[in-house]
Design an enzyme around this catalytic site. Structure first.
Site, PDB file in Angstrom:
ATOM      1  N   ASN A  74     -24.876   1.805 -47.368  1.00  0.00           N
ATOM      2  CA  ASN A  74     -24.884   2.331 -46.005  1.00  0.00           C
ATOM      3  C   ASN A  74     -25.424   1.328 -44.998  1.00  0.00           C
ATOM      4  O   ASN A  74     -25.164   1.441 -43.796  1.00  0.00           O
ATOM      5  CB  ASN A  74     -25.734   3.605 -45.951  1.00  0.00           C
ATOM      6  N   SER A  75     -26.195   0.353 -45.467  1.00  0.00           N
ATOM      7  CA  SER A  75     -26.821  -0.604 -44.557  1.00  0.00           C
ATOM      8  C   SER A  75     -26.441  -2.053 -44.833  1.00  0.00           C
ATOM      9  O   SER A  75     -26.423  -2.870 -43.914  1.00  0.00           O
ATOM     10  CB  SER A  75     -28.348  -0.493 -44.635  1.00  0.00           C
ATOM     11  N   ARG A  76     -26.150  -2.383 -46.100  1.00  0.00           N
ATOM     12  CA  ARG A  76     -25.909  -3.780 -46.441  1.00  0.00           C
ATOM     13  C   ARG A  76     -24.740  -3.914 -47.414  1.00  0.00           C
ATOM     14  O   ARG A  76     -24.435  -3.007 -48.179  1.00  0.00           O
ATOM     15  CB  ARG A  76     -27.157  -4.411 -47.075  1.00  0.00           C
ATOM     16  N   ASP A 116     -24.502   4.604 -56.288  1.00  0.00           N
ATOM     17  CA  ASP A 116     -25.613   3.649 -56.267  1.00  0.00           C
ATOM     18  C   ASP A 116     -26.756   4.134 -57.155  1.00  0.00           C
ATOM     19  O   ASP A 116     -27.369   3.342 -57.890  1.00  0.00           O
ATOM     20  CB  ASP A 116     -26.094   3.392 -54.845  1.00  0.00           C
ATOM     21  N   ARG A 117     -27.031   5.436 -57.118  1.00  0.00           N
ATOM     22  CA  ARG A 117     -28.073   5.997 -57.987  1.00  0.00           C
ATOM     23  C   ARG A 117     -27.653   5.894 -59.454  1.00  0.00           C
ATOM     24  O   ARG A 117     -28.467   5.570 -60.331  1.00  0.00           O
ATOM     25  CB  ARG A 117     -28.331   7.453 -57.605  1.00  0.00           C
ATOM     26  N   THR A 131     -50.033   4.294 -31.340  1.00  0.00           N
ATOM     27  CA  THR A 131     -48.823   5.029 -31.702  1.00  0.00           C
ATOM     28  C   THR A 131     -47.949   4.267 -32.691  1.00  0.00           C
ATOM     29  O   THR A 131     -47.438   4.861 -33.653  1.00  0.00           O
ATOM     30  CB  THR A 131     -48.019   5.365 -30.432  1.00  0.00           C
ATOM     31  N   ASP A 170     -21.361  -4.571 -53.898  1.00  0.00           N
ATOM     32  CA  ASP A 170     -22.062  -3.311 -53.608  1.00  0.00           C
ATOM     33  C   ASP A 170     -22.050  -3.089 -52.101  1.00  0.00           C
ATOM     34  O   ASP A 170     -22.713  -3.821 -51.355  1.00  0.00           O
ATOM     35  CB  ASP A 170     -23.497  -3.400 -54.144  1.00  0.00           C
ATOM     36  N   GLY A 189     -24.513  10.099 -56.245  1.00  0.00           N
ATOM     37  CA  GLY A 189     -24.170   8.823 -55.625  1.00  0.00           C
ATOM     38  C   GLY A 189     -24.018   7.699 -56.626  1.00  0.00           C
ATOM     39  O   GLY A 189     -24.832   7.546 -57.547  1.00  0.00           O
ATOM     40  N   LYS A 241     -23.617  -6.405 -50.454  1.00  0.00           N
ATOM     41  CA  LYS A 241     -24.188  -7.405 -51.354  1.00  0.00           C
ATOM     42  C   LYS A 241     -23.161  -7.768 -52.418  1.00  0.00           C
ATOM     43  O   LYS A 241     -22.371  -6.919 -52.846  1.00  0.00           O
ATOM     44  CB  LYS A 241     -25.455  -6.873 -52.025  1.00  0.00           C
TER      45      LYS A 241
END
Length: 245
Positions: A10-12, A100-101, A172, A7, A98, A14
């Protein structure tokens, strides 16, 4: 020899072995081939078939496919289809939904109950699936991490990370964490309430993705399913026609 699931998000990045109709132990890297040192690339599994899902940029996807094609006898890339394994996608053009979805819904459908599936990664995605496998559509928004990064890009004095959730923050960093996490939680909760109106009962909430753990304390009865996409990829693999396997 064996079959493996990959998989590329966009970030990882796996991957896990295919065990019957589910994913085995999951390994992950911050991203794809460009983040993996040579020893890690050399240690990637080899086998018969690699089943691959990717929402990453085409160049990164191509680079990873080239690596896998050298290590597996066959590489199969999954695409979203209108229907698979009893799941029917709401999009008129399934190619725009997508992958992934799509795979997360394939995994969730095994429950045979109404579910809201929330993926928290680069984006926040929310999808509604009924007990019969019919997808009723969903939403896409920026995830809390992406919200923080976007704010920092426009106003560098606002930190891109840090802080703790507070209902009414007095600094903040906490205010940013509270606002961005709270926005995601509010959208998930509203979607679930609206889903109850559509289906007549409150659906189970399944949450997955790298940003999900931070939201779990704010979603009282959410069920964390970290390997949902890979489990869906496993289900896609075993539900192929015999000639396609």
């Amino acid at each position: 020899m064996s079959d493996w699931l990959f998989d590329l998000g966009n970030s990882r990045f796996k991957f896990a072995p295919l065990l019957d109709a589910r994913a085995g132990a999951v390994q992950a890297w911050p991203h794809g081939v460009e983040a993996m040192p040579a020893p890690a690339l050399a240690a990637l599994p080899q086998g018969d078939t690699a089943y691959v899902a990717s929402v990453a940029a085409p160049t990164l996807t191509a680079a990873m496919l080239a690596v896998l094609q050298a290590r597996f006898g066959r590489v199969q890339v999954v695409r979203t289809t209108a229907e698979h394994a009893g799941v029917r996608i709401a999009y008129a053009d399934p190619a725009r939904f997508g992958v992934d979805r799509f795979l997360a819904l394939l995994a969730a459908a095994q429950r045979q109950q109404p579910v809201i599936v929330a993926g928290v990664g680069t984006a926040l995605t929310i999808d509604l699936l009924d007990a019969d496998g019919r997808h009723h559509g969903g939403r896409i928004a920026a995830s809390p991490t992406t919200m923080r990064e976007a704010l920092h890009a426009r106003a560098v004095q606002l930190p891109a990370s840090g802080g703790d959730y507070r209902e009414f923050a007095d600094d903040t960093a906490d205010a940013l964490a509270s606002g961005c996490d709270g926005a995601a939680v509010a959208l998930i909760e509203r979607s679930r309430v609206q889903a109850a109106g559509v289906l007549g009962s409150l659906p189970t909430l399944l949450v997955h993705g790298g940003g999900a753990p931070a939201l779990l304390p704010l979603l009282a009865d959410a069920q964390f399913q970290p390997s949902l996409v890979l489990d869906g990829l496993a289900r896609w693999a075993v539900h192929q026609p015999p000639a396609a396997r």
